[in-house]
Design a protein around this motif. Structure first.
Motif, mmCIF file in Angstrom:
data_model
loop_
_atom_site.group_PDB
_atom_site.id
_atom_site.type_symbol
_atom_site.label_atom_id
_atom_site.label_comp_id
_atom_site.label_asym_id
_atom_site.label_seq_id
_atom_site.Cartn_x
_atom_site.Cartn_y
_atom_site.Cartn_z
ATOM 1 N N LEU A 258 -10.123 57.546 10.421
ATOM 2 C CA LEU A 258 -9.950 57.587 8.911
ATOM 3 C C LEU A 258 -10.599 58.580 8.284
ATOM 4 C CD1 LEU A 258 -8.089 57.145 6.270
ATOM 5 C CD2 LEU A 258 -9.606 55.125 6.290
ATOM 6 N N LYS A 259 -12.385 58.595 8.265
ATOM 7 C CA LYS A 259 -13.120 59.335 8.134
ATOM 8 C C LYS A 259 -13.127 60.514 8.744
ATOM 9 C CE LYS A 259 -18.316 58.819 8.337
ATOM 10 N NZ LYS A 259 -19.364 58.479 7.790
ATOM 11 N N LYS A 260 -12.275 60.928 9.932
ATOM 12 C CA LYS A 260 -12.279 61.769 10.145
ATOM 13 C C LYS A 260 -11.477 62.594 9.648
ATOM 14 C CE LYS A 260 -15.794 61.482 13.472
ATOM 15 N NZ LYS A 260 -17.049 62.457 12.965
ATOM 16 N N ILE A 261 -10.263 62.286 9.156
ATOM 17 C CA ILE A 261 -9.138 62.850 9.345
ATOM 18 C C ILE A 261 -9.312 62.853 7.972
ATOM 19 C CG2 ILE A 261 -6.468 61.998 9.087
ATOM 20 C CD1 ILE A 261 -6.808 60.562 11.551
ATOM 21 N N GLY A 262 -9.853 62.035 6.772
ATOM 22 C CA GLY A 262 -10.513 62.057 5.631
ATOM 23 C C GLY A 262 -11.052 63.099 5.801
ATOM 24 N N VAL B 208 -11.132 65.941 7.458
ATOM 25 C CA VAL B 208 -10.321 67.588 7.498
ATOM 26 C C VAL B 208 -9.587 67.460 6.312
ATOM 27 C CG1 VAL B 208 -8.885 68.312 8.916
ATOM 28 C CG2 VAL B 208 -10.433 67.358 9.758
ATOM 29 N N ALA B 209 -8.394 66.434 5.725
ATOM 30 C CA ALA B 209 -7.443 66.458 5.070
ATOM 31 C C ALA B 209 -8.389 66.823 3.793
ATOM 32 C CB ALA B 209 -6.740 65.525 4.856
ATOM 33 N N SER B 210 -9.475 66.638 3.463
ATOM 34 C CA SER B 210 -9.885 66.713 2.443
ATOM 35 C C SER B 210 -10.682 69.028 1.922
ATOM 36 C CB SER B 210 -11.209 66.617 1.778
ATOM 37 O OG SER B 210 -12.419 66.385 2.505
ATOM 38 N N LEU B 211 -11.209 68.955 3.313
ATOM 39 C CA LEU B 211 -11.369 70.438 3.320
ATOM 40 C C LEU B 211 -9.829 71.254 3.803
ATOM 41 C CD1 LEU B 211 -13.802 72.391 4.346
ATOM 42 C CD2 LEU B 211 -13.017 71.403 6.564
ATOM 43 N N THR B 212 -9.186 71.219 4.193
ATOM 44 C CA THR B 212 -7.791 71.632 3.611
ATOM 45 C C THR B 212 -7.463 71.437 2.589
ATOM 46 O OG1 THR B 212 -7.343 70.882 6.232
ATOM 47 C CG2 THR B 212 -5.891 71.584 4.976
ATOM 48 N N LEU B 213 -7.461 70.594 1.775
ATOM 49 C CA LEU B 213 -6.927 70.715 0.732
ATOM 50 C C LEU B 213 -7.790 71.658 -0.707
ATOM 51 C CD1 LEU B 213 -5.450 66.937 -0.079
ATOM 52 C CD2 LEU B 213 -4.300 68.844 0.409
ATOM 53 N N GLY B 214 -8.981 71.187 -0.539
ATOM 54 C CA GLY B 214 -9.929 72.518 -1.560
ATOM 55 C C GLY B 214 -9.514 73.324 -1.102
ATOM 56 N N ILE B 215 -10.141 73.885 -0.079
ATOM 57 C CA ILE B 215 -9.146 75.205 0.703
ATOM 58 C C ILE B 215 -7.693 75.903 -0.032
ATOM 59 C CG2 ILE B 215 -9.782 77.051 2.622
ATOM 60 C CD1 ILE B 215 -11.676 75.328 4.219
ATOM 61 N N THR B 216 -7.321 75.075 -0.171
ATOM 62 C CA THR B 216 -5.509 75.664 -0.024
ATOM 63 C C THR B 216 -5.955 75.573 -1.296
ATOM 64 O OG1 THR B 216 -4.923 74.331 1.472
ATOM 65 C CG2 THR B 216 -3.699 75.127 -0.009
#
Length: 181
Positions: free
Chosen positions: A88-92, A94-102
């Protein structure tokens, strides 16, 4: 009786004072430990019969505890929880980085005039997705609904026996997984 002060209540310390206080704290602990007498000479002698009796009793208690299955459930729960928390920590991340960049990419394109982002339409769709009870408001009832659904999924197929051991181990492992990595 010796009193050991663990912290200083003076909040106006500068960094140098703080470092000195840390060193002073460590020296207090060292001196306290050095003043203690950790000698085993004061204990009465133990004969082989008493030692065998203690070891036998301890072995019986350990054997009965292991035969209940609780240690297995705790260790399995801890291991599963640790891996889940770490994932969950790793996926979180990656998800936050992806959403932020998007988000920054879309905002940059909108700022440059290449696209039009309809934030009101996006907000409406996200709120519809999060509104679990369809009352038009995202509130604590929706959160309770999500938690109950997660609880059903997480508890699927688990027997009620030793459930405390399984969930307790999982909870500790999950917390440990979130804290590491």
């Amino acid at each position: 009786m010796t009193t050991l002060t663990l912290c200083d209540s003076n909040k106006n310390n500068k960094d140098k004072d703080s470092i000195n206080n840390d060193e002073d704290f460590i020296s207090k602990i060292k001196s306290k430990l050095e003043s203690q007498n950790f000698s085993l000479d004061n204990l009465p002698p133990i004969d082989n019969e008493t030692l065998t009796s203690i070891a036998s009793s301890l072995g019986t208690q350990i054997s009965s505890a292991v035969s209940t299955g609780i240690p297995t459930d705790v260790s399995y729960g801890f291991f599963a929880g640790y891996l889940s928390g770490l994932a969950l920590k790793k996926i979180g991340k990656v998800a936050s980085l992806t959403l932020g960049i998007t988000f920054l990419g879309l905002q940059s394109l909108a700022y440059a005039g290449y696209i039009d982002v309809h934030h009101d339409k996006l907000q409406k769709q996200v709120e519809e997705m999060l509104d679990r009870n369809k009352d038009g408001v995202v509130d604590s009832e929706d959160l309770r609904s999500v938690i109950e659904e997660v609880r059903k999924v997480a508890g699927f197929g688990l027997e009620d026996t030793n459930l405390v051991a399984k969930t307790g181990g999982f909870g500790l492992g999950f917390w440990g997984g979130l804290r590491s990595g």
